[in-house]
Design a protein around this motif. Structure first.
Motif, PDB file in Angstrom:
ATOM      1  N   ALA A  16      -4.372   1.688  -7.848  1.00 47.13           N
ATOM      2  CA  ALA A  16      -5.609   1.630  -7.066  1.00 47.13           C
ATOM      3  C   ALA A  16      -5.368   1.879  -5.584  1.00 47.13           C
ATOM      4  O   ALA A  16      -5.973   1.230  -4.722  1.00 47.13           O
ATOM      5  CB  ALA A  16      -6.316   0.290  -7.276  1.00 47.13           C
ATOM      6  N   GLY A  17      -4.476   2.827  -5.277  1.00 51.28           N
ATOM      7  CA  GLY A  17      -4.224   3.169  -3.873  1.00 51.28           C
ATOM      8  C   GLY A  17      -3.722   2.014  -3.045  1.00 51.28           C
ATOM      9  O   GLY A  17      -4.046   1.906  -1.856  1.00 51.28           O
ATOM     10  N   GLY A  18      -2.914   1.150  -3.664  1.00 53.21           N
ATOM     11  CA  GLY A  18      -2.352   0.007  -2.948  1.00 53.21           C
ATOM     12  C   GLY A  18      -3.181  -1.257  -3.033  1.00 53.21           C
ATOM     13  O   GLY A  18      -2.723  -2.338  -2.641  1.00 53.21           O
ATOM     14  N   ALA A  19      -4.397  -1.151  -3.568  1.00 54.58           N
ATOM     15  CA  ALA A  19      -5.316  -2.294  -3.552  1.00 54.58           C
ATOM     16  C   ALA A  19      -4.887  -3.418  -4.487  1.00 54.58           C
ATOM     17  O   ALA A  19      -5.171  -4.593  -4.218  1.00 54.58           O
ATOM     18  CB  ALA A  19      -6.729  -1.840  -3.907  1.00 54.58           C
ATOM     19  N   ILE A  20      -4.209  -3.105  -5.588  1.00 56.96           N
ATOM     20  CA  ILE A  20      -3.784  -4.159  -6.518  1.00 56.96           C
ATOM     21  C   ILE A  20      -2.750  -5.062  -5.852  1.00 56.96           C
ATOM     22  O   ILE A  20      -2.813  -6.290  -5.941  1.00 56.96           O
ATOM     23  CB  ILE A  20      -3.238  -3.546  -7.822  1.00 56.96           C
ATOM     24  N   GLY A  21      -1.793  -4.457  -5.171  1.00 59.25           N
ATOM     25  CA  GLY A  21      -0.801  -5.251  -4.450  1.00 59.25           C
ATOM     26  C   GLY A  21      -1.420  -6.057  -3.330  1.00 59.25           C
ATOM     27  O   GLY A  21      -1.090  -7.233  -3.127  1.00 59.25           O
ATOM     28  N   ALA A  22      -2.342  -5.439  -2.601  1.00 58.10           N
ATOM     29  CA  ALA A  22      -3.011  -6.150  -1.500  1.00 58.10           C
ATOM     30  C   ALA A  22      -3.815  -7.341  -2.019  1.00 58.10           C
ATOM     31  O   ALA A  22      -3.829  -8.410  -1.415  1.00 58.10           O
ATOM     32  CB  ALA A  22      -3.923  -5.191  -0.737  1.00 58.10           C
ATOM     33  N   GLN A  23      -4.465  -7.160  -3.180  1.00 57.33           N
ATOM     34  CA  GLN A  23      -5.246  -8.253  -3.753  1.00 57.33           C
ATOM     35  C   GLN A  23      -4.353  -9.423  -4.130  1.00 57.33           C
ATOM     36  O   GLN A  23      -4.731 -10.591  -3.960  1.00 57.33           O
ATOM     37  CB  GLN A  23      -6.015  -7.760  -4.983  1.00 57.33           C
ATOM     38  N   LYS A  24      -3.156  -9.137  -4.630  1.00 63.12           N
ATOM     39  CA  LYS A  24      -2.231 -10.214  -4.979  1.00 63.12           C
ATOM     40  C   LYS A  24      -1.894 -11.051  -3.756  1.00 63.12           C
ATOM     41  O   LYS A  24      -1.853 -12.289  -3.830  1.00 63.12           O
ATOM     42  CB  LYS A  24      -0.949  -9.644  -5.589  1.00 63.12           C
ATOM     43  N   VAL A  25      -1.673 -10.401  -2.631  1.00 61.38           N
ATOM     44  CA  VAL A  25      -1.340 -11.143  -1.409  1.00 61.38           C
ATOM     45  C   VAL A  25      -2.558 -11.902  -0.897  1.00 61.38           C
ATOM     46  O   VAL A  25      -2.451 -13.052  -0.451  1.00 61.38           O
ATOM     47  CB  VAL A  25      -0.790 -10.192  -0.335  1.00 61.38           C
ATOM     48  N   ALA A  26      -3.732 -11.293  -0.983  1.00 59.39           N
ATOM     49  CA  ALA A  26      -4.958 -11.984  -0.558  1.00 59.39           C
ATOM     50  C   ALA A  26      -5.175 -13.266  -1.367  1.00 59.39           C
ATOM     51  O   ALA A  26      -5.697 -14.258  -0.838  1.00 59.39           O
ATOM     52  CB  ALA A  26      -6.162 -11.057  -0.720  1.00 59.39           C
ATOM     53  N   ASN A  27      -4.749 -13.261  -2.629  1.00 58.55           N
ATOM     54  CA  ASN A  27      -4.931 -14.427  -3.505  1.00 58.55           C
ATOM     55  C   ASN A  27      -3.778 -15.424  -3.429  1.00 58.55           C
ATOM     56  O   ASN A  27      -3.859 -16.505  -4.021  1.00 58.55           O
ATOM     57  CB  ASN A  27      -5.067 -13.977  -4.963  1.00 58.55           C
ATOM     58  N   ALA A  28      -2.718 -15.081  -2.728  1.00 58.93           N
ATOM     59  CA  ALA A  28      -1.510 -15.914  -2.726  1.00 58.93           C
ATOM     60  C   ALA A  28      -1.694 -17.185  -1.897  1.00 58.93           C
ATOM     61  O   ALA A  28      -2.555 -17.272  -1.010  1.00 58.93           O
ATOM     62  CB  ALA A  28      -0.330 -15.116  -2.166  1.00 58.93           C
TER      63      ALA A  28
END
Length: 325
Positions: A74-86
């Motif tokens: 998803a253009g980097g969004a999956i990784g970013a979402q993981k950090v947002a939820n951490a």
């Protein structure tokens, strides 16, 4: 009953105090275990390079292991979402590009996080993108490109690494500024775009400079101009597009930043900011990033203002191009 209630209250209060002491100690003792840096792309790209060189330096400055976890999609969004939820404890961080930090949520309804879901720690570096022409076009200069596109509206196409990426937005910014029309062809990454450019199946393309550099140096594609106001130090013979009077407002780059989850404790944030600032002075880090075409970010950037201003720039382009997934 009153006495029992009193002792119960005292016990709860004592446990709460111990918990607060534990949290405070964890913050002042930070870091005391390995740190994970999430990169939202597979290994080998420009964001991954930034993540790995920063991880290596942070490990030296902080005295703990810092590992990179690649979570593509998803253009980097999956990784970013993981950090947002951490958990906001400083042990899960993001090295991200403008694609996933600021652009994705403007173009895709499936992206649920916003800038408020992150704590900005600091900018790492930036590099321009570059507009290139395939050999088949015979185009060698920005003037020739503009003349060809202006007299043949809709006849030519340009490729990028995907809808809503910084490369796509750079192409649309060029179209808006010059008043030309070309069709955007999104590719699943740089490799298939390169194959079509080298095979003369598409006329123009937009690369991150570090990705396009090998093909430019090999003479397989022609660099028409870079997308920041000034020329890049690694391609001093390639003009900035903004040098052309019809493109004087072109100024867009790919940038990389270190981010944490929202509500990162102040002591943890301060330690990370100092460690990043110290890391950016490392001769080894600077050489690796500068050789790839990046410019190291200046110290003491107001991250809040920077992110707000960049997002406003992207929003304007998204609105012009009507990009929305």
């Amino acid at each position: 009953m009153k006495l029992v209630s009193f002792y119960r209250f005292v016990g709860v209060a004592a446990l709460a105090s111990l918990a607060l002491v534990g949290v405070a100690h964890a913050q002042t003792d930070y870091p005391n275990k390995p740190i994970t840096i999430v990169v939202g792309y597979p290994p080998g790209g420009s964001t991954d390079l930034n993540g790995r060189v920063v991880a290596a330096e942070l490990a030296k400055k902080l005295g703990v292991s810092v590992v990179v976890e690649n979570i593509g999609g998803a253009g980097g969004a999956i990784g970013a979402q993981k950090v947002a939820n951490a958990t906001p404890d400083g042990y899960t961080l993001l090295v991200g590009a403008n694609n996933e930090i600021a652009i994705s949520r403007l173009v895709s309804a499936s992206v649920k996080y916003t800038l408020k879901d992150f704590t900005p720690i600091g900018l790492i570096a930036s590099q321009p993108m570059v507009l290139v022409a395939s050999a088949k076009t015979g185009v060698k200069t920005t003037d020739q490109f503009l003349s060809l596109a202006k007299t043949n509206p809709g006849r030519f196409s340009y490729g990028s690494s995907g809808v809503g990426t910084a490369l796509h937005l750079a192409g649309e910014m060029i179209k808006e500024e010059a008043g030309i029309f070309m069709t955007h062809i999104p590719y699943r990454g740089v490799a298939p775009l390169t194959n079509d450019l080298l095979g003369n199946n598409i006329e123009f393309g937009v690369y991150v400079l570090s990705s396009g550099l090998p093909h430019i140096k090999a003479g397989k594609v022609v660099a028409l101009g870079t997308t920041e106001k000034k020329r890049s130090h690694v391609t001093p013979d390639v003009p900035a597009l903004a040098e052309h009077p019809k493109l004087k407002h072109i100024d867009i780059s790919s940038w990389f930043a270190l981010m944490g989850p929202a509500k990162l404790p102040a002591p943890v944030l301060a330690k990370l900011q100092k460690a990043l600032a110290d890391s950016l002075q490392s001769a080894d880090l600077r050489k690796k990033l500068e050789d790839s075409g990046s410019a190291i970010a200046p110290l003491n950037v107001d991250m809040h203002k920077y992110l707000v201003d960049e997002t406003a720039k992207y929003q304007k382009i998204v609105d012009f191009a009507k990009i929305r997934e």
